[in-house]
Motif scaffolding. Structure first.
Motif, mmCIF file in Angstrom:
data_model
loop_
_atom_site.group_PDB
_atom_site.id
_atom_site.type_symbol
_atom_site.label_atom_id
_atom_site.label_comp_id
_atom_site.label_asym_id
_atom_site.label_seq_id
_atom_site.Cartn_x
_atom_site.Cartn_y
_atom_site.Cartn_z
ATOM 1 N N LEU B 170 11.474 -11.436 33.043
ATOM 2 C CA LEU B 170 11.706 -12.696 33.751
ATOM 3 C C LEU B 170 10.500 -13.610 33.581
ATOM 4 N N ASP B 171 9.308 -13.019 33.561
ATOM 5 C CA ASP B 171 8.099 -13.844 33.504
ATOM 6 C C ASP B 171 6.944 -13.053 32.901
ATOM 7 N N THR B 172 5.809 -13.739 32.742
ATOM 8 C CA THR B 172 4.534 -13.088 32.453
ATOM 9 C C THR B 172 3.583 -13.610 33.511
ATOM 10 N N HIS B 173 2.803 -12.711 34.126
ATOM 11 C CA HIS B 173 1.850 -13.238 35.118
ATOM 12 C C HIS B 173 0.416 -12.856 34.782
ATOM 13 N N PRO B 174 -0.280 -13.767 34.091
ATOM 14 C CA PRO B 174 -1.643 -13.491 33.633
ATOM 15 C C PRO B 174 -2.700 -13.703 34.714
ATOM 16 N N PHE B 175 -3.851 -13.112 34.467
ATOM 17 C CA PHE B 175 -5.061 -13.327 35.275
ATOM 18 C C PHE B 175 -5.614 -14.695 34.877
ATOM 19 N N GLY B 370 4.136 -20.084 39.971
ATOM 20 C CA GLY B 370 2.972 -19.778 39.148
ATOM 21 C C GLY B 370 3.269 -18.914 37.940
ATOM 22 N N HIS B 371 4.351 -18.119 37.989
ATOM 23 C CA HIS B 371 4.627 -17.212 36.873
ATOM 24 C C HIS B 371 5.082 -17.981 35.638
ATOM 25 N N VAL B 372 4.635 -17.540 34.463
ATOM 26 C CA VAL B 372 5.025 -18.190 33.211
ATOM 27 C C VAL B 372 6.403 -17.655 32.818
ATOM 28 N N PRO B 373 7.410 -18.534 32.669
ATOM 29 C CA PRO B 373 8.757 -18.046 32.356
ATOM 30 C C PRO B 373 8.775 -17.308 31.019
ATOM 31 N N ALA B 374 9.494 -16.190 30.975
ATOM 32 C CA ALA B 374 9.589 -15.421 29.735
ATOM 33 C C ALA B 374 10.665 -16.002 28.832
ATOM 34 N N TYR B 375 11.640 -16.656 29.426
ATOM 35 C CA TYR B 375 12.779 -17.183 28.677
ATOM 36 C C TYR B 375 12.325 -18.478 28.002
ATOM 37 N N LEU B 376 12.214 -18.469 26.678
ATOM 38 C CA LEU B 376 11.581 -19.581 25.967
ATOM 39 C C LEU B 376 12.259 -20.943 26.159
ATOM 40 N N PRO B 377 13.600 -21.005 26.226
ATOM 41 C CA PRO B 377 14.202 -22.325 26.466
ATOM 42 C C PRO B 377 13.669 -22.982 27.743
ATOM 43 N N VAL B 378 13.309 -22.176 28.756
ATOM 44 C CA VAL B 378 12.714 -22.749 29.969
ATOM 45 C C VAL B 378 11.232 -23.041 29.732
ATOM 46 N N SER B 391 1.719 -25.179 34.165
ATOM 47 C CA SER B 391 1.883 -25.060 32.717
ATOM 48 C C SER B 391 0.531 -25.088 31.987
ATOM 49 N N ASN B 392 -0.581 -25.331 32.726
ATOM 50 C CA ASN B 392 -1.907 -25.396 32.087
ATOM 51 C C ASN B 392 -2.263 -24.104 31.356
ATOM 52 N N TYR B 393 -1.818 -22.984 31.933
ATOM 53 C CA TYR B 393 -2.240 -21.700 31.380
ATOM 54 C C TYR B 393 -1.093 -20.986 30.667
ATOM 55 N N ALA B 394 0.054 -21.677 30.522
ATOM 56 C CA ALA B 394 1.218 -21.031 29.896
ATOM 57 C C ALA B 394 0.905 -20.615 28.465
ATOM 58 N N GLY B 395 -0.039 -21.322 27.829
ATOM 59 C CA GLY B 395 -0.378 -21.034 26.443
ATOM 60 C C GLY B 395 -1.006 -19.666 26.216
ATOM 61 N N VAL B 396 -1.464 -18.988 27.280
ATOM 62 C CA VAL B 396 -2.097 -17.679 27.079
ATOM 63 C C VAL B 396 -1.057 -16.569 26.887
ATOM 64 N N ALA B 397 0.217 -16.888 27.187
ATOM 65 C CA ALA B 397 1.256 -15.836 27.181
ATOM 66 C C ALA B 397 1.264 -14.983 25.905
ATOM 67 N N PRO B 398 1.081 -15.574 24.697
ATOM 68 C CA PRO B 398 1.089 -14.709 23.503
ATOM 69 C C PRO B 398 -0.133 -13.791 23.424
ATOM 70 N N ASN B 399 -1.194 -14.095 24.172
ATOM 71 C CA ASN B 399 -2.429 -13.315 24.054
ATOM 72 C C ASN B 399 -2.765 -12.508 25.302
ATOM 73 N N VAL B 400 -1.763 -12.205 26.109
ATOM 74 C CA VAL B 400 -2.046 -11.399 27.287
ATOM 75 C C VAL B 400 -2.115 -9.928 26.897
#
Lengths: 315, 454
Positions: B170-175, B370-378, B391-400
């Motif tokens: 559903l999401d990714t939740h990074p530090f 706060g959670h980054v959506p996992a579903y890419l269309p969103v 969305s400031n930190y959404a870009g880290v999702a590929p590098n978590v």
């Protein structure tokens, strides 16, 4: 009892005997009928799980039932005895018991003494001393975790204002268990207080009056009248308290935010069992731990009950 | 009134169990308050949630969300219910962590679990290993619009165990790093647009925190010490050095003690040597210190965004800085799983897939927490990209980086609490980093030596 019945049976005629037997049978049946519902529930929810737990403790049993045929013999017990965390958490529980039990008894007794005299607002103080005991553990922990907060907590705030060093109530490995003890005393002392107060009110005022006339001061009256007459109460409180303290878990677990406290300093034996059973799902291993705790409590209780029995005989 | 009675009974029965009250006293007390025993039993019964599975077109869903997440989940469930009136959704929320996973495991072992449930990605593997989950059927998923190309490749890969798909993320939740905009502006850390300038490397980070500390007079940054956050921070930094804790199968210890010690030393420099971060604080304390402006930064998961919006703290959020060689941030992911059914009811299963699909497609609601959506269309939608500061930190999702798999690792696991426990002494100035790493290593070795039946 059976002697009496046998004697009675001998003097009865055979017809009377038959009728008597019949009646006894029916009485017994009715008795059994009354006991049965309780016994079924008791067997199902207490005896059976206890036996099942013993069985589990010899298997590599997990929460999901896997490993229930993986027999380990005494493997779980061996692993427990060689685990330094097991001994450390057992030590925490024993240390907690040794420190908190006398405190809870002395403070409870002291509070009861304070309100067991005609002072203004007596009813108010009685309520206040007992009030904290009525609170659920979650509320108690919530109150104290804010009081203990470093920097802006009430206790640390006062210390800082008095230019005293701030204390890591919940974060210092040497102090965290003391904090747990403080919380426990505040929370549960009301119960001992109430038992002592009830005991003191049983002591007839004439004794104190007579002693006063003979020139006994208040300290002498406490030492030679109140304390000896409350011996039985003290023994009962001691037994209940030790058993309760050996089961230390909920307040420490919640106070440390479901953790083990700094450097595992507040992890009790019950928490150790809980973590193995419910965090890593090793219920077989956890059952072995429970059985060891069970044996410890059993030994302590037998010791205390024999003490109580001796006291009764002497009384 | 009912809840008061319930609490009272709870409290009393707790006392009986803990031995502080005898059973007789319990009965006397309940009678004294006018509660008959049958009423007491009924009250005790009423506190359990009934989750009877599948008559007609019901759908039972279990989750572990409280607070803001819980409120948003209910909002999404209500939306699902009004869009699908023919499906009777029964949602059960259980306490986060051990209590939740205990119940999911036992329900699945008993053969009558919920139709669909939430699991952390890191806990899914442990459930799958014990054969407590059913895999998803990829063709059925495609029919409700859930396909591989809608997710980041690494995340999709993580959702597999033994080549089968067991989880739908559903999401990714990074530090991440929360920062106080007023404080950071005074400290000269903001660019012309009012965003945080890039801070890179251990020295630059330490200098930035020192200048923030001069502004606040208290702390440069805060993070929870008495809880699992020391682990999250440690694992973020340790992974930035490119090191691993376990082998991919979770059976072998690969921890690099030199690197681990270097990371813990850096963390100790923050709290002890330079005192730019607070010692001794718990989670609530860290949130309170940042919320009241006594610290310029808060390092934490991204789930407190609503708290500070409600408090009107002048804040924004940024990825956790790159301190060492390669960008990594510790994370986990909330996923949907199918607990193993003794016999699968095809209607319930189809309903479950409908539900998962609806939740993913409407995860913009979820993203506000706060959670980054996992579903890419969103995640790629314009409306999400405009959502600030989320969305400031959404870009880290590929590098978590997720906690390395092992039977005792993952969110809320023994590994997280024991790691944090081992590091706390060093962070509070009561031990050396080397001691902390030694204690952590001893724990890992002990756990790896345990023989499991699965």
């Amino acid at each position: 009892m059976s002697d009496v019945t046998m004697q009675a049976a001998r003097v009865e005629t055979s017809a009377q005997a038959r009728r008597g037997k019949d009646r006894r049978w029916r009485t017994n049946l009715a008795g059994l009928g009354f006991v049965l519902p309780f016994f079924i529930v008791y067997a199902l929810f207490l005896i059976w799980p206890i036996l099942l737990g013993l069985r589990m403790s010899f298997f590599n049993w997990t929460l999901s039932g896997l490993g229930s045929s993986d027999f380990l013999g005494l493997g779980n017990y061996q692993q427990l005895f060689s685990d330094s965390d097991f001994w450390q958490s057992l030590g925490v529980t024993l240390l907690f018991t040794v420190i908190s039990t006398p405190l809870l008894i002395i403070v409870g007794f002291g509070l009861a003494l304070l309100v067991n005299r005609a002072i203004p607002g007596q009813a108010f103080f009685r309520t206040v001393f007992f009030a904290s005991y009525v609170l659920p553990v979650s509320v108690v922990v919530l109150i104290w975790s804010w009081l203990f907060q470093p920097g802006f907590g009430l206790i640390d705030g006062v210390l800082t204002d008095l230019h005293l060093p701030s204390v890591g109530w919940l974060s210092s490995p040497n102090i965290a268990l003391i904090s747990v003890i403080i919380v426990t005393v505040w929370w549960t002392v009301g119960y001992n207080f109430l038992l002592y107060l009830a005991g003191m009110q049983q002591i007839s005022p004439e004794m104190n009056e007579a002693a006063s006339l003979d020139g006994a001061g208040s300290w002498a009256r406490i030492r030679w009248i109140t304390i000896p007459l409350l011996n039985r109460t003290t023994t009962m409180i001691l037994i209940l308290q030790v058993i309760a303290s050996l089961q230390l878990f909920q307040q420490a677990y919640l106070l440390m935010g479901s953790g083990d406290g700094p450097n595992n300093s507040t992890r009790s034996i019950v928490q150790y069992i809980y973590e193995n059973g419910f965090t890593t799902f090793r219920v077989g291993f956890a059952s072995a731990g429970s059985y060891i705790l069970f044996v410890i409590i059993l030994i302590v209780s037998i010791g205390q009950f024999s003490l109580l029995a001796r006291q009764r005989r002497n009384a | 009134m009912k809840s008061e009675l319930h609490e009272f009974i709870d409290e009393l029965s707790g006392n009986v169990r803990s031995g502080r009250m005898t059973r007789r006293a319990f009965i006397e007390k309940t009678l004294a308050t006018g509660i008959s025993m049958s009423a007491a039993v009924a009250l005790l019964d009423a506190c359990g949630t009934s989750a009877t599975s599948g008559t007609g077109s019901n759908l039972v869903f279990w989750n572990l969300f409280g607070g803001g997440d819980g409120a948003r989940m209910i909002q999404m469930e209500n939306a699902f219910q009004s869009a699908n009136p023919h499906i009777g959704l029964q949602s059960v929320t259980l306490t986060w962590g051990d209590p939740y996973y205990t119940k999911v495991s036992m329900a699945a072992a008993g053969g009558k679990p919920p139709d669909v449930a939430i699991s952390h990605m890191t806990r899914m593997i442990i459930l799958a290993e014990q054969n407590l989950l059913d895999p998803f059927n990829v063709d059925e998923l495609a029919s409700v619009g859930i396909t591989q190309d809608n997710f980041l490749p690494a995340l999709w890969q993580k959702a597999h165990y033994n080549g089968k798909l067991y989880a739908i993320p559903l999401d990714t939740h990074p530090f991440v790093a929360y920062y106080n905009t007023e404080v950071c502006k005074k400290a000269g850390l903001l660019d012309a647009n009012g965003n945080l300038k890039t801070i890179q490397g251990p020295t630059a980070l330490m200098d930035a925190l020192k200048s923030v500390k001069q502004v606040t007079g208290n702390y440069g940054t805060v993070f929870e010490i008495e809880g699992v956050t020391p682990w999250r921070l440690f694992y973020t930094l340790y992974s930035q050095m490119g090191a691993k804790i376990f082998s991919p199968d979770g059976k072998e210890l690969l921890m690099d003690d030199t690197k681990a010690e270097q990371v813990l030393s850096f963390m100790t420099d923050l709290t002890v040597t330079n005192k730019v971060a607070a010692q001794n604080i718990d989670y609530a304390g860290s949130v309170a210190l940042f919320g009241s402006g006594k610290s310029g930064f808060l390092w934490n998961g991204e789930w407190e965004v609503t708290t500070f919006q409600t408090e009107k703290t002048p804040f924004s959020m940024a990825p956790f800085p790159l301190v060492y060689d390669q960008y990594r941030a510790q994370a986990d992911s909330h996923t949907f799983v199918l607990p193993r059914q003794a016999s699968v009811d095809s209607t319930s299963r189809a309903n479950a897939l409908q539900f998962v699909s609806f939740m993913l497609k409407n995860s913009y609601t979820w993203a506000q927490g706060g959670h980054v959506p996992a579903y890419l269309p969103v995640a790629n939608s314009a409306v999400y990209k405009a959502l600030k500061p989320q969305s400031n930190y959404a870009g880290v999702a590929p590098n978590v980086v997720f906690d390395d798999p092992a039977w005792f690792s993952g969110s809320g696991s023994r590994l997280e609490t024991q790691a944090a426990g081992a590091f706390q002494n060093a962070l509070n100035g009561l031990g050396t980093p080397a001691q902390g790493i030694r204690q952590f290593r001893a724990f890992l070795q002990k756990m790896l030596a345990i023989k499991l039946p699965f």
